[in-house]
Design a protein around this motif. Structure first.
Motif, PDB file in Angstrom:
ATOM      1  N   SER A 193      -2.385   2.277  -4.738  1.00  0.00           N
ATOM      2  CA  SER A 193      -2.756   3.536  -4.077  1.00  0.00           C
ATOM      3  C   SER A 193      -4.272   3.639  -4.095  1.00  0.00           C
ATOM      4  O   SER A 193      -4.921   3.171  -5.033  1.00  0.00           O
ATOM      5  CB  SER A 193      -2.164   4.708  -4.860  1.00  0.00           C
TER       6      SER A 193
ATOM      7  N   MET B 134       0.855  -1.183   0.000  1.00  0.00           N
ATOM      8  CA  MET B 134       0.000   0.000   0.000  1.00  0.00           C
ATOM      9  C   MET B 134       0.897   1.241   0.000  1.00  0.00           C
ATOM     10  O   MET B 134       1.666   1.454   0.945  1.00  0.00           O
ATOM     11  CB  MET B 134      -0.894   0.020   1.250  1.00  0.00           C
TER      12      MET B 134
ATOM     13  N   GLY C 112      -0.691   2.721   5.722  1.00  0.00           N
ATOM     14  CA  GLY C 112      -1.412   1.917   4.727  1.00  0.00           C
ATOM     15  C   GLY C 112      -2.616   1.184   5.298  1.00  0.00           C
ATOM     16  O   GLY C 112      -3.277   0.434   4.578  1.00  0.00           O
TER      17      GLY C 112
ATOM     18  N   PHE D  35      -3.640  11.220  -2.525  1.00  0.00           N
ATOM     19  CA  PHE D  35      -3.491  11.908  -1.248  1.00  0.00           C
ATOM     20  C   PHE D  35      -2.623  11.018  -0.377  1.00  0.00           C
ATOM     21  O   PHE D  35      -2.553   9.810  -0.598  1.00  0.00           O
ATOM     22  CB  PHE D  35      -4.842  12.175  -0.584  1.00  0.00           C
TER      23      PHE D  35
ATOM     24  N   PRO E  37       1.077   5.528  -1.794  1.00  0.00           N
ATOM     25  CA  PRO E  37       0.487   6.524  -2.709  1.00  0.00           C
ATOM     26  C   PRO E  37       1.162   6.537  -4.077  1.00  0.00           C
ATOM     27  O   PRO E  37       0.654   7.151  -5.009  1.00  0.00           O
ATOM     28  CB  PRO E  37       0.683   7.854  -1.972  1.00  0.00           C
TER      29      PRO E  37
ATOM     30  N   LEU F 154      -1.820   9.436   3.192  1.00  0.00           N
ATOM     31  CA  LEU F 154      -2.294   9.126   4.543  1.00  0.00           C
ATOM     32  C   LEU F 154      -1.080   8.821   5.425  1.00  0.00           C
ATOM     33  O   LEU F 154       0.029   8.644   4.929  1.00  0.00           O
ATOM     34  CB  LEU F 154      -3.234   7.920   4.483  1.00  0.00           C
TER      35      LEU F 154
END
Ligand code: ADE
Length: 237
Positions: A128, A84, A137, A132, A86, A134
């Motif tokens: 992703s 996980m 993940g 954005f 972006p 975070l």
């Protein structure tokens, strides 16, 4: 299907895995979801899983050793390891459908500033959930697990947004009139042919008004073309 989620924060998943449709799917053995605490795999004497980046910079980076050892212990011949991040491929319903046919997913959740670049060498797919960033993940892992589970429960999703590429038609429940707003009479008249036509046309209308890009990507059937022409005329009035 089995999903192993590697995380430093397994308790974040407690509510997610016990409630609603995911909770039911687990109980009914439609899906097995295991949480693996990455900290259990570190050989670092203080239990650390991260360190400062070479070359300097803010934050901490996940180290290779615990991630390599953890994935090595979980991976089977038919596993797909997903990171996980972006920087990955943007997740959508099509990706969900590709993933649902796999027997075993291993989802790696990052935290802190990122992963040691060498971890990418043992990952099959980077995903992703949007443009954005975070703090970790875990929420993206929940989003894709939830979506995959939705595909498993396919029946109830047949008319849902994007499953059959169009946006969902408007839905109503009782009462028939609320604060002067009426439910379209066609939905209450019991004529199934007319109801199906209404649903298709209003799905098309929503898609035309809100996501015309989706219309361009798909070849319309004859019936859909006729309905879309009607909609375009109606919306011009
Ligand atoms: N980790 C942090 N942000 C993310 C995102 N947008 N998608 C997937 N993993 C992430």
């Amino acid at each position: 299907m089995k999903i192993d989620i590697i995380t430093l924060f397994p308790t974040m998943f407690t509510g997610f895995l016990s409630e609603s449709i995911i909770g039911r799917a687990i109980k009914e053995n439609k899906v097995e979801i295991n949480l693996i605490n990455l900290r259990d795999y570190t050989k670092e004497k203080h239990g650390h899983v991260d360190d400062t980046p070479f070359g300097g910079g803010a934050g901490m980076v996940l180290m290779c050793q615990p991630v390599f050892d953890c994935i090595k212990s979980l991976r089977k011949e038919d596993s797909l390891v997903i990171m996980m991040t972006p920087q990955g491929k943007t997740f959508n319903q099509e990706v969900a459908k590709e993933l649902v046919i796999k027997n075993h997913l291993i989802i790696l959740c990052g935290h802190y500033e990122g992963f040691d670049e060498r971890i990418r060498s043992i990952v099959d797919l980077e995903v992703s959930i949007g443009d954005f960033v975070l703090t970790g993940g875990e929420i993206p892992a929940m989003a894709i697990t939830d979506s995959i589970d939705g595909v498993i429960e396919k029946d109830s999703h047949e008319y849902d947004s994007y499953s059959n590429w169009m946006l969902e038609h408007p839905q109503f429940t009782k009462p028939r009139v609320y604060e002067g707003m009426e439910v379209p009479s066609v939905l209450c008249n019991g004529n199934h042919k007319e109801i199906e036509k209404y649903k298709l046309k209003e799905s098309l209308r929503r898609t035309y008004l809100r996501r015309p890009d989706l219309l361009e990507k798909h070849e319309l059937t004859k019936e859909e073309k006729v309905l879309l022409d009607e909609i375009i005329k109606e919306e011009k009035c």
